[in-house]
Every structure is written in structure tokens, then in C-alpha cells.
Design a protein around this motif. Structure first.
Motif, PDB file in Angstrom:
ATOM      1  N   TYR A 124       0.837  -1.194   0.000  1.00 39.44           N
ATOM      2  CA  TYR A 124       0.000   0.000   0.000  1.00 39.44           C
ATOM      3  C   TYR A 124       0.871   1.242   0.000  1.00 39.44           C
ATOM      4  O   TYR A 124       2.048   1.192   0.335  1.00 39.44           O
ATOM      5  CB  TYR A 124      -0.957   0.011   1.201  1.00 39.44           C
ATOM      6  N   GLN A 125       0.255   2.359  -0.404  1.00 36.76           N
ATOM      7  CA  GLN A 125       0.935   3.652  -0.425  1.00 36.76           C
ATOM      8  C   GLN A 125       0.009   4.695   0.178  1.00 36.76           C
ATOM      9  O   GLN A 125      -1.188   4.702  -0.112  1.00 36.76           O
ATOM     10  CB  GLN A 125       1.267   4.073  -1.856  1.00 36.76           C
ATOM     11  N   CYS A 126       0.579   5.549   1.003  1.00 36.50           N
ATOM     12  CA  CYS A 126      -0.153   6.679   1.576  1.00 36.50           C
ATOM     13  C   CYS A 126       0.654   7.935   1.253  1.00 36.50           C
ATOM     14  O   CYS A 126       1.520   8.338   2.038  1.00 36.50           O
ATOM     15  CB  CYS A 126      -0.323   6.527   3.085  1.00 36.50           C
ATOM     16  N   PRO A 127       0.405   8.534   0.084  1.00 36.06           N
ATOM     17  CA  PRO A 127       1.206   9.691  -0.321  1.00 36.06           C
ATOM     18  C   PRO A 127       1.119  10.828   0.700  1.00 36.06           C
ATOM     19  O   PRO A 127       0.037  11.118   1.219  1.00 36.06           O
ATOM     20  CB  PRO A 127       0.579  10.122  -1.647  1.00 36.06           C
ATOM     21  N   PRO A 128       2.254  11.453   1.009  1.00 34.57           N
ATOM     22  CA  PRO A 128       2.234  12.567   1.961  1.00 34.57           C
ATOM     23  C   PRO A 128       1.413  13.730   1.399  1.00 34.57           C
ATOM     24  O   PRO A 128       1.455  14.016   0.214  1.00 34.57           O
ATOM     25  CB  PRO A 128       3.706  12.950   2.116  1.00 34.57           C
ATOM     26  N   GLY A 129       0.663  14.337   2.263  1.00 26.32           N
ATOM     27  CA  GLY A 129      -0.145  15.478   1.843  1.00 26.32           C
ATOM     28  C   GLY A 129      -1.449  15.094   1.175  1.00 26.32           C
ATOM     29  O   GLY A 129      -2.262  15.948   0.872  1.00 26.32           O
ATOM     30  N   GLY A 130      -1.667  13.817   0.946  1.00 23.43           N
ATOM     31  CA  GLY A 130      -2.906  13.379   0.317  1.00 23.43           C
ATOM     32  C   GLY A 130      -3.957  13.039   1.352  1.00 23.43           C
ATOM     33  O   GLY A 130      -3.718  13.095   2.557  1.00 23.43           O
ATOM     34  N   ILE A 131      -5.129  12.666   0.873  1.00 19.78           N
ATOM     35  CA  ILE A 131      -6.218  12.306   1.779  1.00 19.78           C
ATOM     36  C   ILE A 131      -6.539  10.819   1.706  1.00 19.78           C
ATOM     37  O   ILE A 131      -7.485  10.359   2.322  1.00 19.78           O
ATOM     38  CB  ILE A 131      -7.497  13.111   1.465  1.00 19.78           C
ATOM     39  N   ARG A 132      -5.745  10.074   0.945  1.00 18.61           N
ATOM     40  CA  ARG A 132      -6.074   8.669   0.735  1.00 18.61           C
ATOM     41  C   ARG A 132      -4.846   7.778   0.782  1.00 18.61           C
ATOM     42  O   ARG A 132      -3.729   8.225   0.575  1.00 18.61           O
ATOM     43  CB  ARG A 132      -6.796   8.495  -0.594  1.00 18.61           C
ATOM     44  N   CYS A 133      -5.107   6.513   1.059  1.00 18.75           N
ATOM     45  CA  CYS A 133      -4.113   5.457   0.926  1.00 18.75           C
ATOM     46  C   CYS A 133      -4.607   4.531  -0.177  1.00 18.75           C
ATOM     47  O   CYS A 133      -5.812   4.319  -0.326  1.00 18.75           O
ATOM     48  CB  CYS A 133      -3.961   4.655   2.216  1.00 18.75           C
ATOM     49  N   ILE A 134      -3.683   3.996  -0.916  1.00 25.51           N
ATOM     50  CA  ILE A 134      -4.023   3.119  -2.031  1.00 25.51           C
ATOM     51  C   ILE A 134      -3.412   1.752  -1.772  1.00 25.51           C
ATOM     52  O   ILE A 134      -2.206   1.646  -1.541  1.00 25.51           O
ATOM     53  CB  ILE A 134      -3.494   3.701  -3.356  1.00 25.51           C
ATOM     54  N   LEU A 135      -4.246   0.722  -1.781  1.00 29.03           N
ATOM     55  CA  LEU A 135      -3.761  -0.648  -1.686  1.00 29.03           C
ATOM     56  C   LEU A 135      -3.594  -1.152  -3.108  1.00 29.03           C
ATOM     57  O   LEU A 135      -4.478  -0.955  -3.954  1.00 29.03           O
ATOM     58  CB  LEU A 135      -4.726  -1.521  -0.889  1.00 29.03           C
ATOM     59  N   LEU A 136      -2.455  -1.772  -3.364  1.00 24.12           N
ATOM     60  CA  LEU A 136      -2.087  -2.122  -4.732  1.00 24.12           C
ATOM     61  C   LEU A 136      -2.457  -3.563  -5.070  1.00 24.12           C
ATOM     62  O   LEU A 136      -2.353  -4.461  -4.234  1.00 24.12           O
ATOM     63  CB  LEU A 136      -0.590  -1.902  -4.929  1.00 24.12           C
ATOM     64  N   ASP A 137      -2.856  -3.744  -6.308  1.00 24.46           N
ATOM     65  CA  ASP A 137      -3.217  -5.056  -6.828  1.00 24.46           C
ATOM     66  C   ASP A 137      -1.950  -5.904  -6.923  1.00 24.46           C
ATOM     67  O   ASP A 137      -0.982  -5.494  -7.562  1.00 24.46           O
ATOM     68  CB  ASP A 137      -3.849  -4.886  -8.215  1.00 24.46           C
ATOM     69  N   PRO A 138      -1.924  -7.080  -6.295  1.00 28.15           N
ATOM     70  CA  PRO A 138      -0.705  -7.891  -6.335  1.00 28.15           C
ATOM     71  C   PRO A 138      -0.387  -8.452  -7.721  1.00 28.15           C
ATOM     72  O   PRO A 138       0.726  -8.891  -7.972  1.00 28.15           O
ATOM     73  CB  PRO A 138      -0.988  -9.015  -5.338  1.00 28.15           C
ATOM     74  N   ARG A 139      -1.339  -8.395  -8.639  1.00 29.28           N
ATOM     75  CA  ARG A 139      -1.096  -8.907  -9.988  1.00 29.28           C
ATOM     76  C   ARG A 139      -0.202  -7.979 -10.790  1.00 29.28           C
ATOM     77  O   ARG A 139       0.682  -8.424 -11.507  1.00 29.28           O
ATOM     78  CB  ARG A 139      -2.418  -9.111 -10.741  1.00 29.28           C
ATOM     79  N   ASP A 140      -0.464  -6.656 -10.691  1.00 27.65           N
ATOM     80  CA  ASP A 140       0.250  -5.730 -11.567  1.00 27.65           C
ATOM     81  C   ASP A 140       0.703  -4.442 -10.885  1.00 27.65           C
ATOM     82  O   ASP A 140       1.267  -3.570 -11.534  1.00 27.65           O
ATOM     83  CB  ASP A 140      -0.620  -5.391 -12.775  1.00 27.65           C
ATOM     84  N   GLY A 141       0.440  -4.299  -9.595  1.00 30.35           N
ATOM     85  CA  GLY A 141       0.870  -3.104  -8.871  1.00 30.35           C
ATOM     86  C   GLY A 141      -0.008  -1.888  -9.101  1.00 30.35           C
ATOM     87  O   GLY A 141       0.296  -0.803  -8.608  1.00 30.35           O
ATOM     88  N   GLN A 142      -1.092  -2.046  -9.836  1.00 26.56           N
ATOM     89  CA  GLN A 142      -2.034  -0.952 -10.066  1.00 26.56           C
ATOM     90  C   GLN A 142      -2.936  -0.803  -8.835  1.00 26.56           C
ATOM     91  O   GLN A 142      -3.072  -1.727  -8.045  1.00 26.56           O
ATOM     92  CB  GLN A 142      -2.886  -1.240 -11.309  1.00 26.56           C
ATOM     93  N   PRO A 143      -3.591   0.353  -8.673  1.00 24.97           N
ATOM     94  CA  PRO A 143      -4.487   0.523  -7.518  1.00 24.97           C
ATOM     95  C   PRO A 143      -5.598  -0.528  -7.503  1.00 24.97           C
ATOM     96  O   PRO A 143      -6.254  -0.772  -8.515  1.00 24.97           O
ATOM     97  CB  PRO A 143      -5.063   1.923  -7.725  1.00 24.97           C
ATOM     98  N   LEU A 144      -5.771  -1.153  -6.358  1.00 22.98           N
ATOM     99  CA  LEU A 144      -6.833  -2.139  -6.168  1.00 22.98           C
ATOM    100  C   LEU A 144      -8.016  -1.482  -5.476  1.00 22.98           C
ATOM    101  O   LEU A 144      -9.156  -1.629  -5.895  1.00 22.98           O
ATOM    102  CB  LEU A 144      -6.318  -3.319  -5.340  1.00 22.98           C
ATOM    103  N   LEU A 145      -7.719  -0.745  -4.402  1.00 22.81           N
ATOM    104  CA  LEU A 145      -8.761  -0.016  -3.696  1.00 22.81           C
ATOM    105  C   LEU A 145      -8.165   1.182  -2.982  1.00 22.81           C
ATOM    106  O   LEU A 145      -6.961   1.253  -2.759  1.00 22.81           O
ATOM    107  CB  LEU A 145      -9.526  -0.927  -2.729  1.00 22.81           C
ATOM    108  N   THR A 146      -9.033   2.127  -2.655  1.00 23.93           N
ATOM    109  CA  THR A 146      -8.618   3.384  -2.046  1.00 23.93           C
ATOM    110  C   THR A 146      -9.381   3.581  -0.744  1.00 23.93           C
ATOM    111  O   THR A 146     -10.598   3.397  -0.708  1.00 23.93           O
ATOM    112  CB  THR A 146      -8.925   4.559  -3.003  1.00 23.93           C
ATOM    113  N   ILE A 147      -8.646   3.953   0.300  1.00 26.62           N
ATOM    114  CA  ILE A 147      -9.264   4.226   1.593  1.00 26.62           C
ATOM    115  C   ILE A 147      -8.792   5.590   2.085  1.00 26.62           C
ATOM    116  O   ILE A 147      -7.888   6.188   1.503  1.00 26.62           O
ATOM    117  CB  ILE A 147      -8.925   3.128   2.636  1.00 26.62           C
ATOM    118  N   VAL A 148      -9.392   6.061   3.167  1.00 27.86           N
ATOM    119  CA  VAL A 148      -8.983   7.329   3.755  1.00 27.86           C
ATOM    120  C   VAL A 148      -7.540   7.190   4.256  1.00 27.86           C
ATOM    121  O   VAL A 148      -7.099   6.098   4.620  1.00 27.86           O
ATOM    122  CB  VAL A 148      -9.956   7.742   4.886  1.00 27.86           C
ATOM    123  N   ARG A 149      -6.803   8.277   4.269  1.00 23.21           N
ATOM    124  CA  ARG A 149      -5.385   8.240   4.642  1.00 23.21           C
ATOM    125  C   ARG A 149      -5.228   7.930   6.129  1.00 23.21           C
ATOM    126  O   ARG A 149      -5.491   8.765   6.992  1.00 23.21           O
ATOM    127  CB  ARG A 149      -4.715   9.569   4.319  1.00 23.21           C
TER     128      ARG A 149
END
Length: 171
Positions: A124-149
Motif C-alpha cells: 500500500y501507499q499513503c502519499p504525503p499530503g494526500g487524503i487517501r491510501c491506495i492498496l495495490l493489486d498484487p497482480r500488476d501493482g495498479q491501484p486495487l482499492l482506495t481508503i482514507v489516509r
């Protein structure tokens, strides 16, 4: 000749020590995994690991859903929520619901994730200054789902999803 035997004995001793340490580390990890799953089964009042993992993952998705109220100052605000369920053998179904801030319409998308042959570890990634965290799809590293930061929430959700994928891979 004696020095050759001494070297072989030293190498053998090192190998035995190394493999003993690896086995001990695996035992601790297995104990931690068993304790985690046992606690989830107790928390969700079930004897089934998969049901406990699904319930926990869905509870976390509900808790950390990216709601319009968190998106103050954003041009396009809306509710983004997810729900997980087990599909056919070795399949995880992710239901994504998007509700625009002012609209009554809800957009729904179901994604099927085949777990066989998949690395179960969720990043997962939680970019600094953003409002969300992104959990990445293990197949290709693309965003799988987005939650609050929330780093802790993202870490716990990634852990639960990783355990769920491992469970589904068992069949």
C-alpha cells in the motif's frame, strides 16, 4: 587430512546452526499467524478462518471508507466504499460503490481477483499530503482499492487481505 575434516565439520556446524535459526523463525511466524487468526475467529464469533477474515476485511473497509466528508476542498467529492466476498474456488470478488456528492445515483463495479499463483502480500501507499491510501493489486501493482489516509488502517487492511488471499489459495 585432519584440517580437511575440521573444515567440513565447521561447515556442517554452520549449516545446522543456520537451518535451526530459520526453522525457529518460521515457528514464531507460524505462532503469530495462528494467534492472529484465532483472535479474529474469537472477535467475529466463528470457527471458520475465511469467514473471520472476510468479516474483518469488510469491517476495516467500512471503517476506512473514503467518504465525501473527508474530501473537503476537493473538486469532485463522493463516497467510495468496498465490499469483499469469496467467489468460486480461488476467487475474491471486490465490489466497489461510488456515489457522487450531489447525485443520488450509485455506480457499482465488481472485480474478480483470481488468487491462484498470486503473491499474497498486499502493498500500500499513503502519499504525503494526500487524503487517501491506495492498496495495490498484487497482480500488476495498479491501484486495487482506495481508503482514507490512515497508515495503521492501511497496514491492518493489507495484513487482513494478505491472510485472506493465502486462505483462498488453499482452495
Amino acid at each position: 587430512m585432519q584440517s580437511l575434516l575440521t573444515r567440513k565439520l565447521m561447515v556442517l556446524t554452520l549449516l545446522v546452526t543456520f537451518f535451526s535459526a530459520v526453522a525457529a523463525a518460521d515457528g514464531v511466524q507460524g505462532d503469530e499467524q495462528a494467534a492472529y487468526l484465532s483472535e479474529l475467529k474469537r472477535l467475529y464469533l466463528t470457527t471458520d478462518e475465511r469467514q473471520a477474515l472476510l468479516a474483518h476485511s469488510n469491517a476495516l473497509l467500512d471503517t476506512y471508507a473514503l467518504r465525501a466528508a473527508y474530501q473537503v476542498g476537493q473538486a469532485q467529492r463522493g463516497d467510495l466504499s468496498y465490499r469483499l466476498r469469496a467467489g468460486a474456488s480461488g476467487e475474491l470478488i471486490l465490489r466497489e460503490e461510488v456515489r457522487e456528492d450531489q447525485a443520488a445515483a450509485v455506480s457499482v463495479r465488481n472485480r474478480h481477483l483470481s488468487v491462484f499463483g498470486l503473491d499474497p502480500y498486499i502493498h500500500y501507499q499513503c502519499p504525503p499530503g494526500g487524503i487517501r491510501c491506495i492498496l495495490l493489486d498484487p497482480r500488476d501493482g495498479q491501484p486495487l482499492l482506495t481508503i482514507v489516509r490512515d497508515h495503521e488502517g492501511a497496514a491492518e487492511l493489507a495484513k487482513a487481505l494478505s491472510f485472506l488471499i493465502r486462505n483462498l489459495q488453499k482452495g
